[in-house]
Design an enzyme around this catalytic site. Structure first.
Site, PDB file in Angstrom:
ATOM      1  CE1 TYR A 197      -3.954  -2.123   0.219  1.00  0.00           C
ATOM      2  CE2 TYR A 197      -2.495  -3.476   1.570  1.00  0.00           C
ATOM      3  CZ  TYR A 197      -3.652  -3.335   0.820  1.00  0.00           C
ATOM      4  OH  TYR A 197      -4.500  -4.409   0.659  1.00  0.00           O
ATOM      5  CE1 TYR A 226      -3.729   0.202  -6.493  1.00  0.00           C
ATOM      6  CE2 TYR A 226      -1.617   1.342  -6.741  1.00  0.00           C
ATOM      7  CZ  TYR A 226      -2.918   1.311  -6.246  1.00  0.00           C
ATOM      8  OH  TYR A 226      -3.404   2.374  -5.523  1.00  0.00           O
TER       9      TYR A 226
HETATM   10  P1  FAD Z   1      -6.807 -10.349  -2.961  1.00  0.00           P
HETATM   11  O1  FAD Z   1      -7.321 -11.269  -1.929  1.00  0.00           O
HETATM   12  O2  FAD Z   1      -5.332 -10.347  -3.246  1.00  0.00           O
HETATM   13  O3  FAD Z   1      -7.542 -10.528  -4.333  1.00  0.00           O
HETATM   14  C1  FAD Z   1      -8.937 -10.853  -4.390  1.00  0.00           C
HETATM   15  C2  FAD Z   1      -9.372 -10.780  -5.821  1.00  0.00           C
HETATM   16  O4  FAD Z   1      -9.452  -9.410  -6.230  1.00  0.00           O
HETATM   17  C3  FAD Z   1      -8.435 -11.450  -6.799  1.00  0.00           C
HETATM   18  O5  FAD Z   1      -9.227 -12.029  -7.805  1.00  0.00           O
HETATM   19  C4  FAD Z   1      -7.618 -10.318  -7.356  1.00  0.00           C
HETATM   20  O6  FAD Z   1      -7.189 -10.576  -8.698  1.00  0.00           O
HETATM   21  C5  FAD Z   1      -8.596  -9.161  -7.328  1.00  0.00           C
HETATM   22  N1  FAD Z   1      -7.931  -7.888  -7.059  1.00  0.00           N
HETATM   23  C6  FAD Z   1      -6.743  -7.699  -6.470  1.00  0.00           C
HETATM   24  N2  FAD Z   1      -6.481  -6.370  -6.345  1.00  0.00           N
HETATM   25  C7  FAD Z   1      -7.522  -5.732  -6.847  1.00  0.00           C
HETATM   26  C8  FAD Z   1      -7.821  -4.352  -7.016  1.00  0.00           C
HETATM   27  N3  FAD Z   1      -6.979  -3.361  -6.607  1.00  0.00           N
HETATM   28  N4  FAD Z   1      -8.998  -4.044  -7.602  1.00  0.00           N
HETATM   29  C9  FAD Z   1      -9.849  -5.016  -8.020  1.00  0.00           C
HETATM   30  N5  FAD Z   1      -9.601  -6.342  -7.887  1.00  0.00           N
HETATM   31  C10 FAD Z   1      -8.456  -6.687  -7.310  1.00  0.00           C
HETATM   32  N6  FAD Z   1      -4.347  -0.844  -2.998  1.00  0.00           N
HETATM   33  C11 FAD Z   1      -4.986   0.141  -2.324  1.00  0.00           C
HETATM   34  O7  FAD Z   1      -6.174  -0.025  -1.974  1.00  0.00           O
HETATM   35  N7  FAD Z   1      -4.344   1.308  -1.988  1.00  0.00           N
HETATM   36  C12 FAD Z   1      -3.055   1.545  -2.314  1.00  0.00           C
HETATM   37  O8  FAD Z   1      -2.507   2.634  -2.003  1.00  0.00           O
HETATM   38  C13 FAD Z   1      -2.359   0.524  -3.025  1.00  0.00           C
HETATM   39  N8  FAD Z   1      -1.068   0.704  -3.368  1.00  0.00           N
HETATM   40  C14 FAD Z   1      -0.431  -0.271  -4.067  1.00  0.00           C
HETATM   41  C15 FAD Z   1       0.892  -0.038  -4.452  1.00  0.00           C
HETATM   42  C16 FAD Z   1       1.560  -0.998  -5.184  1.00  0.00           C
HETATM   43  C17 FAD Z   1       2.974  -0.717  -5.628  1.00  0.00           C
HETATM   44  C18 FAD Z   1       0.912  -2.215  -5.518  1.00  0.00           C
HETATM   45  C19 FAD Z   1       1.630  -3.271  -6.305  1.00  0.00           C
HETATM   46  C20 FAD Z   1      -0.380  -2.447  -5.131  1.00  0.00           C
HETATM   47  C21 FAD Z   1      -1.074  -1.483  -4.404  1.00  0.00           C
HETATM   48  N9  FAD Z   1      -2.392  -1.688  -4.000  1.00  0.00           N
HETATM   49  C22 FAD Z   1      -3.043  -0.685  -3.337  1.00  0.00           C
HETATM   50  C23 FAD Z   1      -3.107  -2.951  -4.250  1.00  0.00           C
HETATM   51  C24 FAD Z   1      -2.990  -3.833  -2.994  1.00  0.00           C
HETATM   52  O9  FAD Z   1      -1.634  -4.233  -2.824  1.00  0.00           O
HETATM   53  C25 FAD Z   1      -3.825  -5.106  -3.068  1.00  0.00           C
HETATM   54  O10 FAD Z   1      -3.521  -5.769  -4.262  1.00  0.00           O
HETATM   55  C26 FAD Z   1      -5.318  -4.848  -3.006  1.00  0.00           C
HETATM   56  O11 FAD Z   1      -5.652  -4.217  -1.778  1.00  0.00           O
HETATM   57  C27 FAD Z   1      -6.084  -6.180  -3.096  1.00  0.00           C
HETATM   58  O12 FAD Z   1      -5.634  -7.028  -2.087  1.00  0.00           O
HETATM   59  P2  FAD Z   1      -6.642  -8.012  -1.370  1.00  0.00           P
HETATM   60  O13 FAD Z   1      -5.824  -8.882  -0.473  1.00  0.00           O
HETATM   61  O14 FAD Z   1      -7.758  -7.269  -0.773  1.00  0.00           O
HETATM   62  O15 FAD Z   1      -7.226  -8.854  -2.578  1.00  0.00           O
END
Ligand code: FAD
Length: 414
Positions: free
Chosen positions: A204, A414
Site C-alpha cells: 500500500y 496496480y
Molecule cells: P486479494 O485477496 O489479493 O484478491 C482478491 C481478488 O481481487 C483477486 O481475484 C484479485 O485478482 C482481485 N484484485 C486484487 N487487487 C484488486 C484491485 N486493486 N482491484 C480489483 N480487484 C483486485 N491498494 C490500495 O487499496 N491502496 C493503495 O494505495 C495501493 N497501493 C499499491 C501499491 C503498489 C505498488 C501495488 C503493487 C499495489 C497497491 N495496491 C493498493 C493494491 C494492494 O496491494 C492489493 O492488491 C489490493 O488491496 C487487493 O488485495 P486483497 O488482499 O484485498 O485482494
C-alpha cells in the site's frame, strides 16, 4: 588418466520468496517473459533468462537480485522455485566446473535462440529524481515485521457509493519507520491461504508525508480500497483490503517495508509536480501535496498540477479536503467518468484539454511527472503526453527518453 569433462556453470537468477512482495513489477518489466508466478511465488525461468538485469532496478524490495552458481544441467527448475518458502543455500560446485563466473551476463546465462527478443522500454524511469532524499527500504521483512497500532480508520468516499475507500492511520510508537513520499509498505494479513500458507504481504502506498500523518508524530496513513470484486467485475473478497478496512482503533497490524527507491519526489526548491491518478492512486499524490502544503510559507514550492479521475465526485477519496486547498497552490483537474448530466471524461482527456499548461511545465527541467492508479491508465496517459508534445512540434520519443533518464517520469500502477 581421463581428464574431467568441463561442466557449464550458470549464474542462476532467483527471487527471494521471503522478501518478495508479489507486486508483479519484475514480470511486467522482463522484456523476454522469463518471469512468471503462481499463487505462491514469483520465479525466473533458467531456460529463458539472459541476465539482462532489466528487472533488477524496478524491484521495490531487492528480492529480485539473487544469484546462485549452479551446474547448468542442475539449475533450479520452475517447479522447484514455485515450491520454495526460502532460497536454497549456495552449494559448492563440482571441481570439474572450474572457476566461478564473475558477472551475470549473457555469456553465463545464454539465451536460447527462441527467447531472444528486443527489450521493450519500461514506460517510466528506473532512477529517482536527482534531488530525491535517500530512501530506507526493507527495514522490516516477513521474518522481522514491525507491529503498528491503528489510530484512525474512516471512509473517505461517499457512504452511498460502491467505492469503499478508507483512510487508515498507523502509529509505530517508539520503533523507527522512516519513509518518504511515494514509498509503500507491506501489510501481512493474519491467517492462511487455501494451501495453508500464511497470506503473502500486500503493498500500500503512503498517503502521508515523511514527517507523519500528523507532523512530528511517528505515524503514517494509507488509502485502502475494499476489494469486493475482482478485475473482471466478479464478486470477490479481497483478503487484505477487507482486513484493513475493518480494523478498529487500537487494533495492531504486522507491517513490512518500507519499499520503493524510484517513485520519490524531488527535494530541490521550485520543483514542479504533474500528478496523474485515479482512485487510491491518489495516496502518493496526497503525500506529496501535503509535503508541499506544510512548507507553503517558505515560498520555495514549485507548481502542482493534478489530474484526478474517478467515476463521480463522491467516489473521489479526499474530495472535501482537496477542494479546500488554495487554487494558487494546486491546479486541480477532476475527470469524472460517470457523473450524472456530464460527459464522460478520463484523466487523459483533461491532459489534452490542459495541453498548454502541461507543455509549459514539461519544458522546465524542474518538472517531474507521477502516474498512479489503475494499470489500464498507463497507455492512455502516455498517448496523451505524446499528443500534447507533438502538437507543439516536439519529438515525444526524445522527450520520453530524457524524462526516464532524468528520473522525471514515474509510474505506479496496480
Ligand atoms: P486479494 O485477496 O489479493 O484478491 C482478491 C481478488 O481481487 C483477486 O481475484 C484479485 O485478482 C482481485 N484484485 C486484487 N487487487 C484488486 C484491485 N486493486 N482491484 C480489483 N480487484 C483486485 N491498494 C490500495 O487499496 N491502496 C493503495 O494505495 C495501493 N497501493 C499499491 C501499491 C503498489 C505498488 C501495488 C503493487 C499495489 C497497491 N495496491 C493498493 C493494491 C494492494 O496491494 C492489493 O492488491 C489490493 O488491496 C487487493 O488485495 P486483497 O488482499 O484485498 O485482494
Amino acid at each position: 588418466m581421463n581428464a574431467a569433462l568441463p561442466v557449464e556453470v550458470l549464474k542462476q537468477h532467483l527471487i527471494d520468496p521471503e522478501i518478495c512482495i508479489r507486486c508483479n513489477t519484475c514480470e511486467e518489466t522482463c522484456p523476454i517473459d522469463a518471469i512468471t508466478h503462481d499463487s505462491n511465488n514469483y520465479v525466473v525461468d533458467p531456460d529463458i533468462c539472459n541476465g539482462c538485469m532489466a528487472c533488477v532496478p524496478p524491484c521495490p524490495t531487492g528480492s529480485i537480485d539473487n544469484w546462485r552458481l549452479v551446474v547448468r544441467t542442475e539449475a533450479y527448475s520452475l517447479q522447484d522455485q514455485l515450491g520454495w518458502d526460502e532460497l536454497p543455500r549456495e552449494q559448492p560446485l563440482p571441481e570439474a566446473a572450474g572457476a566461478a563466473p564473475a558477472e551475470a551476463d549473457a555469456t553465463l546465462a545464454p539465451a536460447p535462440a527462441a527467447a531472444v527478443a528486443i527489450p521493450s522500454a519500461a514506460p517510466g524511469a528506473s532512477v529517482p529524481p536527482w534531488s530525491a532524499a535517500h530512501p530506507y527500504v526493507n527495514l522490516y521483512t516477513h521474518k522481522t515485521p514491525v507491529t503498528a497500532t491503528v489510530v484512525g480508520n474512516y471512509r473517505v468516499t461517499g457512504a452511498d457509493t460502491d467505492s469503499d475507500i478508507h483512510h487508515i492511520v498507523l502509529d509505530f510508537g517508539e520503533l523507527p519507520f522512516p519513509v518518504l513520499e511515494g514509498q509503500s509498505i507491506g501489510i501481512l494479513p493474519p491467517g492462511a491461504d487455501a494451501q495453508g500458507r500464511p497470506h503473502h504481504a500486500r503493498q500500500y502506498s503512503l498517503a502521508s508525508p515523511r514527517d507523519g500523518e500528523r507532523a512530528g508524530y511517528n505515524n503514517l496513513s494509507l488509502t485502502v480500497k475494499r476489494v469486493t470484486e475482482d478485475h473482471q467485475g466478479q464478486s470477490a473478497h479481497g483478503v487484505c483490503s477487507n482486513y484493513l478496512c475493518d480494523l478498529a482503533k487500537n487494533d495492531t497490524v504486522q507491517v513490512i517495508g518500507p519499499f520503493g527507491h524510484t517513485f520519490l519526489m524531488p527535494n530541490h526548491p521550485r520543483a514542479n509536480l504533474i500528478m496523474i491518478c485515479t482512485g487510491t492512486g491518489s495516496a502518493p499524490m496526497r503525500a506529496m501535496t501535503e509535503r508541499y502544503r506544510r512548507r507553503i510559507e517558505t515560498g520555495e514550492n514549485g507548481r502542482l498540477l493534478l489530474f484526478f479521475g474517478a467515476r463521480t465526485e463522491r467516489e473521489l477519496p479526499y474530495f472535501g479536503p482537496l477542494m479546500k486547498l488554495p487554487r494558487d497552490f494546486i491546479d486541480i483537474n477532476l475527470a469524472l467518468s460517470r457523473e450524472a448530466g456530464q460527459p464522460k471524461r478520463y484523466v487523459q482527456d483533461l491532459i489534452r484539454e490542459r495541453a498548454a499548461a502541461v507543455r509549459e511545465l514539461l519544458a522546465d527541467r524542474n518538472t517531474c511527472i507521477y502516474v498512479c492508479g489503475l494499470k489500464g491508465m498507463e497507455v492512455g496517459v502516455l498517448d496523451a503526453l505524446r499528443e500534447v508534445t507533438m502538437q507543439a512540434g516536439q519529438d515525444w520519443t526524445i522527450l520520453h527518453d530524457v524524462l526516464r533518464r532524468e528520473g522525471r517520469l514515474h509510474f505506479e500502477t496496480y
